[in-house]
Design a protein around this motif. Sequence first.
Motif, PDB file in Angstrom:
ATOM      1  N   PHE A 157      10.426  -6.980 -77.880  1.00  0.00           N
ATOM      2  CA  PHE A 157       9.296  -7.524 -78.623  1.00  0.00           C
ATOM      3  C   PHE A 157       9.372  -7.211 -80.112  1.00  0.00           C
ATOM      4  CE2 PHE A 157       5.487  -8.371 -75.614  1.00  0.00           C
ATOM      5  CZ  PHE A 157       6.143  -9.491 -75.153  1.00  0.00           C
ATOM      6  N   GLY A 158       9.814  -6.016 -80.467  1.00  0.00           N
ATOM      7  CA  GLY A 158       9.798  -5.611 -81.869  1.00  0.00           C
ATOM      8  C   GLY A 158      10.494  -6.605 -82.780  1.00  0.00           C
ATOM      9  N   PRO A 159      11.788  -6.884 -82.562  1.00  0.00           N
ATOM     10  CA  PRO A 159      12.475  -7.854 -83.429  1.00  0.00           C
ATOM     11  C   PRO A 159      11.881  -9.254 -83.359  1.00  0.00           C
ATOM     12  CG  PRO A 159      14.059  -6.481 -82.265  1.00  0.00           C
ATOM     13  CD  PRO A 159      12.723  -6.193 -81.662  1.00  0.00           C
ATOM     14  N   ARG A 160      11.345  -9.649 -82.178  1.00  0.00           N
ATOM     15  CA  ARG A 160      10.783 -10.997 -82.089  1.00  0.00           C
ATOM     16  C   ARG A 160       9.465 -11.102 -82.850  1.00  0.00           C
ATOM     17  NH1 ARG A 160      12.116 -10.789 -76.601  1.00  0.00           N
ATOM     18  NH2 ARG A 160       9.926 -10.629 -76.038  1.00  0.00           N
ATOM     19  N   MET A 161       8.669 -10.054 -82.812  1.00  0.00           N
ATOM     20  CA  MET A 161       7.361 -10.098 -83.463  1.00  0.00           C
ATOM     21  C   MET A 161       7.460  -9.859 -84.964  1.00  0.00           C
ATOM     22  SD  MET A 161       5.169  -8.004 -80.612  1.00  0.00           S
ATOM     23  CE  MET A 161       3.600  -8.191 -81.427  1.00  0.00           C
ATOM     24  N   PHE A 162       8.531  -9.176 -85.392  1.00  0.00           N
ATOM     25  CA  PHE A 162       8.691  -8.855 -86.804  1.00  0.00           C
ATOM     26  C   PHE A 162      10.056  -9.348 -87.277  1.00  0.00           C
ATOM     27  CE2 PHE A 162       5.756  -5.718 -85.133  1.00  0.00           C
ATOM     28  CZ  PHE A 162       4.718  -5.795 -86.041  1.00  0.00           C
ATOM     29  N   PRO A 163      10.158 -10.611 -87.697  1.00  0.00           N
ATOM     30  CA  PRO A 163      11.439 -11.131 -88.190  1.00  0.00           C
ATOM     31  C   PRO A 163      12.011 -10.284 -89.320  1.00  0.00           C
ATOM     32  CG  PRO A 163       9.830 -12.910 -87.938  1.00  0.00           C
ATOM     33  CD  PRO A 163       9.083 -11.632 -87.733  1.00  0.00           C
ATOM     34  N   PHE A 164      11.158  -9.516 -89.974  1.00  0.00           N
ATOM     35  CA  PHE A 164      11.586  -8.618 -91.038  1.00  0.00           C
ATOM     36  C   PHE A 164      12.711  -7.690 -90.582  1.00  0.00           C
ATOM     37  CE2 PHE A 164      10.658  -4.227 -92.674  1.00  0.00           C
ATOM     38  CZ  PHE A 164      11.140  -4.407 -93.962  1.00  0.00           C
ATOM     39  N   ILE A 165      12.684  -7.259 -89.304  1.00  0.00           N
ATOM     40  CA  ILE A 165      13.709  -6.314 -88.838  1.00  0.00           C
ATOM     41  C   ILE A 165      14.771  -6.974 -87.967  1.00  0.00           C
ATOM     42  CG2 ILE A 165      12.037  -4.422 -88.919  1.00  0.00           C
ATOM     43  CD1 ILE A 165      11.973  -4.464 -85.858  1.00  0.00           C
ATOM     44  N   HIS A 166      14.671  -8.282 -87.731  1.00  0.00           N
ATOM     45  CA  HIS A 166      15.600  -8.941 -86.816  1.00  0.00           C
ATOM     46  C   HIS A 166      16.913  -9.240 -87.550  1.00  0.00           C
ATOM     47  CE1 HIS A 166      16.678 -10.766 -83.124  1.00  0.00           C
ATOM     48  NE2 HIS A 166      16.638 -12.013 -83.540  1.00  0.00           N
ATOM     49  N   HIS A 167      18.028  -8.693 -87.039  1.00  0.00           N
ATOM     50  CA  HIS A 167      19.348  -8.878 -87.667  1.00  0.00           C
ATOM     51  C   HIS A 167      19.315  -8.480 -89.140  1.00  0.00           C
ATOM     52  CE1 HIS A 167      20.645 -10.703 -83.993  1.00  0.00           C
ATOM     53  NE2 HIS A 167      19.949 -11.809 -84.158  1.00  0.00           N
ATOM     54  N   SER A 168      18.640  -7.409 -89.427  1.00  0.00           N
ATOM     55  CA  SER A 168      18.435  -7.030 -90.826  1.00  0.00           C
ATOM     56  C   SER A 168      19.731  -6.618 -91.524  1.00  0.00           C
ATOM     57  CB  SER A 168      17.420  -5.889 -90.908  1.00  0.00           C
ATOM     58  OG  SER A 168      17.826  -4.796 -90.094  1.00  0.00           O
TER      59      SER A 168
END
Length: 304
Positions: free
Chosen positions: A117-128
């Motif tokens: 859920f974390g990366p999906r809910m916060f694109p800020f941290i997804h594949h950062s």
Amino acid sequence: HKVRIMLGSPAPRNLPEFQESRELTRMLMLRTRLAIAEGRFDDAISTMRINYRLARDVARLPFIVCGLIGLAEASMSNGALIDLIAQPASPNTYWALSELPQPLVDMRQAFRYEMDFGPRMFPFIHHSETTDRSPQEWNRLFTQSIRDLSSFGDGSIPAQTDLGAGLSATAFALVGYSHAKARLIEEGFDPDRVNAMAVGQVMAIYTERNYLKFANDFEKLWYVPFWEMRVRYRAIEGRLRNAKPFDGGGDRDVLPIVSLLLPAIQATRTAQVRLERDISALRVIEALRMYAAAHNNRLPARLE
């Protein structure tokens, strides 16, 4: 409508169709107990079979809340089965219980889904680590994440206006940036590369890595025996207590995403194990009844 009036208040707005399936289970259990009271044991077993299937199907969705609903519904069938066993001349259900899938409700898929859920809910941290953004965009997304956390969090971050979110982002950056940068360098990042990054990107990379570290450790708990899981969980729990942004732990959040999103894994796993334990206990009772029926109502000398 009449069923809802009899059985309680309207279901929550989140996943209402699955919350309301509890009402269907209550009606099935009412039908089951009526059949038991009237000696219609085949009808009672047929209705319990329907409810066990309902519980398993509700729990197939990859949400922990659906799994918990399924566990609760299956437990209701177990309670009705105890009433059936208590009746004179009731059929033995040892082999029927043995036929049930193991586990009847498997929470692992839902847990894996919610761990992401974390990366999906916060694109800020997804594949950062591999995403290319301007410094202004990194910092904007960092501020946006603060605003998002305040809108659906646990109250630890007050509701934010645009100005308030900007001030909160500055405060989190002042507290967390140096720590995040130092930890990335400790983990092998090139110091020159880290120093050249925008503050928001440093915070994003550290947050994603820290979240995945905890999520992976939580998931491992599902693949060890329950007694070992409890031991391992206590070690993770100690790290979690020091994971708040303003605490001094080495794995502390620079945004409170770990403490907000990671579910109470021990309670979830315990609920699944409790259902399996109850089914196993019912099988033991039925094994004793089976033995007694074949040995002039005598119980065995040993449980084996």
